[in-house]
Design an enzyme around this catalytic site. Sequence first.
Site, PDB file in Angstrom:
ATOM      1  CG  ASN A  70      27.305  45.724  -8.234  1.00  0.00           C
ATOM      2  OD1 ASN A  70      28.394  45.208  -8.014  1.00  0.00           O
ATOM      3  ND2 ASN A  70      27.168  47.029  -8.497  1.00  0.00           N
ATOM      4  CB  SER A 130      33.425  41.013  -0.441  1.00  0.00           C
ATOM      5  OG  SER A 130      34.765  41.274  -0.076  1.00  0.00           O
ATOM      6  CE1 TYR A 187      31.905  45.843   1.497  1.00  0.00           C
ATOM      7  CE2 TYR A 187      33.737  44.345   1.901  1.00  0.00           C
ATOM      8  CZ  TYR A 187      32.866  44.958   1.021  1.00  0.00           C
ATOM      9  OH  TYR A 187      32.949  44.697  -0.326  1.00  0.00           O
ATOM     10  CB  SER A 245      27.243  43.596   5.270  1.00  0.00           C
ATOM     11  OG  SER A 245      28.364  43.887   4.444  1.00  0.00           O
ATOM     12  CE  LYS A 246      29.783  43.244   0.036  1.00  0.00           C
ATOM     13  NZ  LYS A 246      28.841  43.451  -1.080  1.00  0.00           N
TER      14      LYS A 246
HETATM   15  P1  NDP Z   1      31.594  51.545  -6.393  1.00  0.00           P
HETATM   16  O1  NDP Z   1      31.668  52.453  -5.215  1.00  0.00           O
HETATM   17  O2  NDP Z   1      32.348  51.888  -7.620  1.00  0.00           O
HETATM   18  O3  NDP Z   1      30.060  51.311  -6.800  1.00  0.00           O
HETATM   19  C1  NDP Z   1      29.100  51.064  -5.820  1.00  0.00           C
HETATM   20  C2  NDP Z   1      27.741  51.149  -6.475  1.00  0.00           C
HETATM   21  O4  NDP Z   1      26.737  50.884  -5.485  1.00  0.00           O
HETATM   22  C3  NDP Z   1      27.451  52.532  -7.039  1.00  0.00           C
HETATM   23  O5  NDP Z   1      26.803  52.382  -8.280  1.00  0.00           O
HETATM   24  C4  NDP Z   1      26.516  53.126  -6.018  1.00  0.00           C
HETATM   25  O6  NDP Z   1      25.584  54.027  -6.582  1.00  0.00           O
HETATM   26  C5  NDP Z   1      25.764  51.910  -5.550  1.00  0.00           C
HETATM   27  N1  NDP Z   1      25.125  52.126  -4.263  1.00  0.00           N
HETATM   28  C6  NDP Z   1      25.692  52.208  -3.038  1.00  0.00           C
HETATM   29  N2  NDP Z   1      24.759  52.441  -2.109  1.00  0.00           N
HETATM   30  C7  NDP Z   1      23.570  52.520  -2.760  1.00  0.00           C
HETATM   31  C8  NDP Z   1      22.240  52.763  -2.349  1.00  0.00           C
HETATM   32  N3  NDP Z   1      21.918  52.961  -1.060  1.00  0.00           N
HETATM   33  N4  NDP Z   1      21.270  52.774  -3.283  1.00  0.00           N
HETATM   34  C9  NDP Z   1      21.560  52.578  -4.584  1.00  0.00           C
HETATM   35  N5  NDP Z   1      22.809  52.351  -5.042  1.00  0.00           N
HETATM   36  C10 NDP Z   1      23.801  52.330  -4.129  1.00  0.00           C
HETATM   37  O7  NDP Z   1      32.034  50.124  -5.844  1.00  0.00           O
HETATM   38  P2  NDP Z   1      32.298  48.702  -6.504  1.00  0.00           P
HETATM   39  O8  NDP Z   1      31.931  48.675  -7.915  1.00  0.00           O
HETATM   40  O9  NDP Z   1      33.648  48.310  -6.088  1.00  0.00           O
HETATM   41  O10 NDP Z   1      31.277  47.838  -5.647  1.00  0.00           O
HETATM   42  C11 NDP Z   1      30.255  47.034  -6.199  1.00  0.00           C
HETATM   43  C12 NDP Z   1      30.072  45.818  -5.314  1.00  0.00           C
HETATM   44  O11 NDP Z   1      31.284  45.054  -5.339  1.00  0.00           O
HETATM   45  C13 NDP Z   1      29.801  46.148  -3.844  1.00  0.00           C
HETATM   46  O12 NDP Z   1      28.781  45.313  -3.353  1.00  0.00           O
HETATM   47  C14 NDP Z   1      31.124  45.818  -3.166  1.00  0.00           C
HETATM   48  O13 NDP Z   1      30.964  45.452  -1.822  1.00  0.00           O
HETATM   49  C15 NDP Z   1      31.630  44.683  -4.022  1.00  0.00           C
HETATM   50  N6  NDP Z   1      33.066  44.444  -3.925  1.00  0.00           N
HETATM   51  C16 NDP Z   1      33.972  45.378  -4.374  1.00  0.00           C
HETATM   52  C17 NDP Z   1      35.329  45.124  -4.254  1.00  0.00           C
HETATM   53  C18 NDP Z   1      36.369  46.091  -4.717  1.00  0.00           C
HETATM   54  O14 NDP Z   1      37.573  45.907  -4.378  1.00  0.00           O
HETATM   55  N7  NDP Z   1      36.026  47.103  -5.504  1.00  0.00           N
HETATM   56  C19 NDP Z   1      35.824  43.878  -3.628  1.00  0.00           C
HETATM   57  C20 NDP Z   1      34.786  42.980  -3.215  1.00  0.00           C
HETATM   58  C21 NDP Z   1      33.470  43.266  -3.359  1.00  0.00           C
HETATM   59  P3  NDP Z   1      25.679  55.640  -6.442  1.00  0.00           P
HETATM   60  O15 NDP Z   1      27.132  55.983  -6.566  1.00  0.00           O
HETATM   61  O16 NDP Z   1      24.879  56.093  -7.617  1.00  0.00           O
HETATM   62  O17 NDP Z   1      25.100  55.965  -5.141  1.00  0.00           O
END
Ligand code: NDP
Length: 255
Positions: free
Chosen positions: A89, A140, A153, A156-157
């Site tokens: 995720n 996504s 982005y 990547s998706k």
């Molecule tokens: P958030 O920013 O709320 O959460 C992202 C999470 O990814 C955090 O827990 C963050 O951890 C973690 N993360 C990012 N980079 C790293 C890294 N290098 N190593 C470890 N952890 C990492 O975003 P979302 O919950 O929205 O996103 C979750 C997924 O859903 C993503 O893949 C996103 O692309 C996808 N998505 C989201 C959408 C949206 O509208 N929200 C729409 C479509 C897809 P930390 O903060 O601890 O670094």
Amino acid sequence: MKFSGKVALITGASSGIGAATAELFAKEGASLALVGRNVENLKKTGEDCKKVNPSAEILLITADVTKDVERIVKETLEKYGKIHILVNNAGILAYGGILESDLDEFDTILNTNLRSVYHLTKLVAPHLIETQGNIVNVSSVAGLRSFTGAITYGISKAGLDQLTKCCSLDLASKKVRVNSVNPGVVVTDIHKRGGMTEEDYVAYLERSKGTHAMGRVGHVSEVASTIAFLASDDASFITGALVPVDGGKSVMCPR
Ligand code: NDP
């Protein structure tokens, strides 16, 4: 309980969709390995999981998915000895088209959203074969459709969607299922972390009502419940599926 006796490894569990998924999996009896970089946020997710299921086993792994994949798998196996479910995720977003983005951004986004998933999947797959487990990738609507202004982005998706489909074929005969959810706009911190100002974000959410057929954006719980469905035995004949959780966004066309 759907996940009683199951071990689930969830990346990006410290925020948004990953945190909501962790909580739901805990409620359904899973033992959890939760990965994130932000220690405080990760602890908060662990506490929220305990609130919904005080007997849930929780391992917090502070780690970067672009650097620490071996350690993530090692710590999970040291604690639980097996893995049944992998939820890839963790993800980040950057804004800019071909003219604005650069190779550094390309590398950062692709390393986080795609390379890390390939790496983690490679290391976890043998353990999923042992348990006849499954993988859910969080992609996504940007993997299914193309949008202006977020080229790295989107790439990547789209790559992640191909990874899901190829892995599903490679692992089907080993009884390991691989699927993805492809969310539309869901309220989390990702857009602001990607550089959107608070003011722009409010306007974006308002505008997004019109770009989703259902006239609204999504909630993290709606993505988490779909991940839980795909990871459960209820989806025992589903593999290689890219499931839009997007209020109809991916089927809309301009008129
Ligand atoms: P958030 O920013 O709320 O959460 C992202 C999470 O990814 C955090 O827990 C963050 O951890 C973690 N993360 C990012 N980079 C790293 C890294 N290098 N190593 C470890 N952890 C990492 O975003 P979302 O919950 O929205 O996103 C979750 C997924 O859903 C993503 O893949 C996103 O692309 C996808 N998505 C989201 C959408 C949206 O509208 N929200 C729409 C479509 C897809 P930390 O903060 O601890 O670094």
